[in-house]
Enzyme design. Structure first.
Site, mmCIF file in Angstrom:
data_model
loop_
_atom_site.group_PDB
_atom_site.id
_atom_site.type_symbol
_atom_site.label_atom_id
_atom_site.label_comp_id
_atom_site.label_asym_id
_atom_site.label_seq_id
_atom_site.Cartn_x
_atom_site.Cartn_y
_atom_site.Cartn_z
ATOM 1 N N GLN A 224 0.838 -1.187 0.000
ATOM 2 C CA GLN A 224 0.000 0.000 0.000
ATOM 3 C C GLN A 224 0.878 1.243 0.000
ATOM 4 O O GLN A 224 1.680 1.433 0.911
ATOM 5 C CB GLN A 224 -0.882 -0.071 1.253
ATOM 6 C CG GLN A 224 -1.861 1.015 1.453
ATOM 7 C CD GLN A 224 -1.516 1.813 2.689
ATOM 8 O OE1 GLN A 224 -0.606 2.637 2.673
ATOM 9 N NE2 GLN A 224 -2.218 1.560 3.783
ATOM 10 N N SER B 55 4.974 -1.709 4.212
ATOM 11 C CA SER B 55 5.187 -3.128 4.520
ATOM 12 C C SER B 55 5.070 -3.916 3.228
ATOM 13 O O SER B 55 4.251 -3.576 2.363
ATOM 14 C CB SER B 55 4.115 -3.640 5.481
ATOM 15 O OG SER B 55 3.953 -2.748 6.545
ATOM 16 N N GLU C 176 -9.833 -1.414 6.284
ATOM 17 C CA GLU C 176 -8.752 -1.786 7.183
ATOM 18 C C GLU C 176 -9.280 -1.872 8.611
ATOM 19 O O GLU C 176 -8.960 -2.777 9.363
ATOM 20 C CB GLU C 176 -7.619 -0.756 7.107
ATOM 21 C CG GLU C 176 -6.423 -1.121 7.977
ATOM 22 C CD GLU C 176 -5.386 -0.017 8.056
ATOM 23 O OE1 GLU C 176 -5.752 1.161 7.892
ATOM 24 O OE2 GLU C 176 -4.210 -0.338 8.289
ATOM 25 N N GLU D 272 -2.872 10.229 19.016
ATOM 26 C CA GLU D 272 -3.339 11.623 19.069
ATOM 27 C C GLU D 272 -4.402 11.889 17.996
ATOM 28 O O GLU D 272 -5.432 12.512 18.262
ATOM 29 C CB GLU D 272 -2.162 12.591 18.896
ATOM 30 C CG GLU D 272 -1.242 12.676 20.112
ATOM 31 C CD GLU D 272 -0.429 11.410 20.341
ATOM 32 O OE1 GLU D 272 -0.178 10.667 19.372
ATOM 33 O OE2 GLU D 272 -0.058 11.154 21.506
#
Lengths: 397, 351
Positions: free
Chosen positions: A116, A151, A234, A367
């Site tokens: 991705q 990845s 996801e 955050e």
């Protein structure tokens, strides 16, 4: 022939019929997987002809169990998590018929691994700020830019890619979504070594990479919407299995505590029990979420689970090192490895401590997640936006 | 794994209760009630009794509703949301649980028996303030919750649990000034008071464990309501030209609080389920629930006070009622630290 999607009994029968013809012990692994796809038993909720039968998604579990019980090969060893969890649902939702036919089968069987290409050095949490350019070039596109935290890029055949196609409009509107061929000569993959010493991720440099227009997913300029659909998928990919008590990192530390009475101190005891109770609360929250999904009414608790998981992993792995005292000073191995999966349990406590630092950054920082909870779940006012109506090219970089 | 969701029946029960409490337990009335001598809101208690919610876990054969502690847990969530000044915890939870464990369900039907132990007693502790001598009790029990509502006091003494009529000779119930203005506390003095043995101290332990599991639901209700009030307020309060809820300093704290409340719901449901089914995991479930929910309710009430600014510090705003209830509840039936210490023995992590 009936076109109604099969129910549970119908699926059971189809699996048994399939296994009667394709003996798992006597069939080549790849051939078996291809045949399973063609029989519509790969992901049963996909449409007929694309690996599915249009059945309810919830019935997939039962199908997988029947195949596993028969000792059939799965596509699990290919570890094509991004392909299965992110690329496939996006292709299904936004792809042309040709794209679906071309990509889905080898993706599911693991013959073609996917990665991705979203994040960039200057666009992580602020994904819509990305700068990788795709410029119209005859019947295709030429892409230049740099991606990061990728990845599987070193093993991937294809990538889902978001690139800027119109810098003259505000940032969310000028992006387009593509399928990028990772074997293109304009694509260079370099391992990105992280603080643990290993390289789970890569940097990907795109220099004049060519993408034919048939590999565009969705309309030109509609990349943000397609990317959001990908990210939603996801988030839906939550484990469907009930976790046992002490199933996560807390189990590792609890076992250490039981095995090594010599290491115990009162302060660490209090800390251990606090984290044990927190881990149990997190486990029950995950279990409740699973029950909500099974009942067809998913709640927003996934965000709570992600926040809790990151904090717990970090605190528990820190406690483990303190508990170990002198042994906590050691590390197992700094040589650069290229693991396909994060493995918390078979590495050293020092590795666990360092790797856990990524948990509050990867997949959305804690955050940003808190902002999302505050704005989308609690309905609090949004952060003031300086970039909303400004053309991307005029934004400070 | 037990069911952690809410049933349709529970959703209906919640809706009915919330409507009743909105009408009969508005916070200005709760606040006014704290300045009277009435030990609890008798009119509200009567309506709850008529609704049948005070005897949910009591079998129908014994005159109860034949439901379970799961439904009672939902009631506590709603009573917590309203900081309702009714003796539900002392009578309908601790008293009823003791009577059910002692095998005296008939006494539980009208939820008027109150367990006479200091409210701070954790499960497993053996209260030893009272001496039994030939069916008569002598001693002092301090800080008993809801004793002012008791038609019967359930008093642990020696190895037994005794029923005592609070109006009998030798019994004195004296209200004390409590931090929690909406759950009254009394000292109970017994001087050779007549008593009837109804069970052993096992019933006390069972009641305290069930009580800890159920108290977590009240804490969830408190936390949830404090979070809602606060979110509502910071969305509409402007300072420096922006709603204060648009400042990340507040947003992140509220997001974390929301996550803690979401977790509280899961542990509360698990604890209630264990209490309802007599699951042997109940002691662990109750300890985890208290370890988590005590802190969550207190944090929610403290954030509510803080984020309301000066308004949150006034008598006229209900935040203090929630803060007082939340902090007191965090000391009730064992502090979070005591519950975590209990886990050490329960899950095999000795000091």
């Amino acid at each position: 022939m009936s076109t109604a999607p099969p129910d549970e009994a119908g699926l059971d029968r189809r699996v048994r019929d399939f296994l009667a013809v394709h003996d798992p012990a006597a069939t080549d692994r790849r051939d078996f997987l291809r045949a399973r796809f063609d029989a519509g038993l790969a992901w049963v909720h996909y449409p007929p002809g694309l690996g599915g039968l249009g059945a309810p998604r919830a019935l997939q579990d039962g199908v997988d169990r029947l195949f596993a019980a028969a000792g059939a090969p799965g596509n699990r060893p290919e570890r094509n998590a991004i392909g299965l969890g992110m690329a496939a649902p996006t292709i299904l939702a936004f792809g042309t018929d040709e794209q679906k036919k071309r990509f889905l089968r080898p993706l599911w069987t693991g013959e073609e691994v996917w990665c991705q290409l979203f994040s960039e050095p200057g666009a992580g949490s602020d994904l819509a700020a990305l700068a990788t350019r795709a410029v119209r070039d005859g019947d295709g596109w030429t892409v230049d830019g740099q991606k990061v935290w990728t990845s599987m890029a070193h093993e991937a055949r294809f990538a889902i890619l978001v690139a800027r196609t119109d810098p003259g409009v505000p940032k969310h509107r000028g992006m387009t979504y593509f399928v990028c061929d990772m074997t293109d000569p304009g694509v260079e993959v370099r391992p990105l070594r992280q603080m643990t010493g290993e390289a789970e991720f890569n940097e990907v440099f795109l220099t004049g990479a060519r993408i034919p227009d048939e590999h565009r997913l969705g309309a030109v300029g509609d990349g943000w919407r397609v990317a959001m659909a990908t990210l939603m998928n996801e988030r839906v990919a939550i484990g469907g299995h009930a976790a046992p008590r002490e199933g996560g990192m807390i189990g590792v530390v609890a076992a250490l505590w039981r095995d090594r009475p010599d290491l115990r101190t009162p302060g660490l005891h209090a800390e251990l029990l606090r984290l044990w109770a927190d881990a149990e609360a997190a486990r029950l929250t995950g279990e409740r979420l699973r029950q909500q999904l099974a009942a067809g009414a998913p709640g927003p608790e996934g965000s709570a689970a992600k926040l809790a998981f990151a904090r717990l992993n970090q605190e528990i792995s820190g406690l483990e090192l303190e508990l170990l005292a002198e042994d906590g000073l050691r590390y197992d191995d700094w040589t650069m490895r290229r693991p396909a999966e994060v493995d918390f349990t078979r590495r050293s406590p020092g590795y666990r401590y360092l790797r856990a630092k990524g948990n509050s950054i990867e997949g959305g920082t804690s955050e940003i997640l808190r902002n999302i909870v505050a704005e989308r779940i609690l309905g609090l006012p949004a952060e003031p936006r300086a970039d909303k109506d400004v053309p991307w090219k005029d934004l400070p970089k | 794994m037990s069911d952690l969701l809410y049933s349709d029946v529970e959703d209906d029960l919640r809706a009915g209760l919330r409507a009743l409490l909105a009408e009969a337990c508005a916070w200005p009335d709760v606040l006014a009630g704290t300045e009277t001598d009435a030990p609890y809101d008798a009119a509200l208690w009567e309506r709850l009794t008529e609704m049948g919610v005070t005897a949910l876990p009591v079998p129908e054969a014994a005159g109860g509703a034949g439901a379970s502690w799961r439904e009672a847990s939902v009631v506590l969530e709603e009573l917590g949301r309203a900081v309702a000044p009714v003796p539900f915890l002392g009578a309908a939870v601790l008293g009823t649980a003791a009577l059910l464990a002692a095998g005296a369900p008939d006494l539980a039907a009208d939820a008027s028996a109150v367990l006479a132990v200091p409210l701070s007693t954790p499960p497993g502790a053996a209260p030893d303030g009272v001496r039994a001598d030939g069916g008569r009790l002598t001693g002092v029990i301090t800080a008993v919750a809801d004793a002012g509502a008791a038609a019967t006091l359930l008093v642990p003494a020696g190895d037994g649990l005794y029923a005592v009529d609070p109006g009998a000779d030798g019994v004195r119930v004296t209200e004390v000034v409590a931090l929690d203005m909406t759950r009254r506390l009394s000292d109970v003095a017994l001087a050779d008071a007549p008593a009837r043995r109804i069970g052993d101290t096992g019933a006390v332990t069972a009641a305290l464990t069930t009580g800890a599991a159920l108290l977590a639901a009240e804490q969830l209700g408190i936390a949830e309501r404090c979070l809602e009030m606060t979110v509502e307020y910071v969305r509409t309060r402007y300072q420096f030209g922006r709603p204060v809820g648009s400042y990340q300093a507040l947003k992140h704290r509220l997001a974390d609080l929301w996550a803690a409340v979401a977790q509280a719901r899961a542990v509360v449901r698990y604890a209630a389920g264990c209490a309802a089914s007599g699951d042997p995991d109940l002691p662990v479930a109750a300890a985890v629930a208290q370890a988590h929910c005590s802190a969550t309710a207190v944090r929610a009430a403290e954030e509510c006070v803080q984020m309301h600014g000066g308004i949150g510090f006034t008598w006229e705003h209900p935040a203090h009622l929630y803060l007082k209830r939340a902090k007191s509840a965090s000391l009730a039936l064992g502090t979070a630290d005591r519950h975590r210490a209990a886990l050490a023995g329960l899950v095999g992590l000795p000091a």
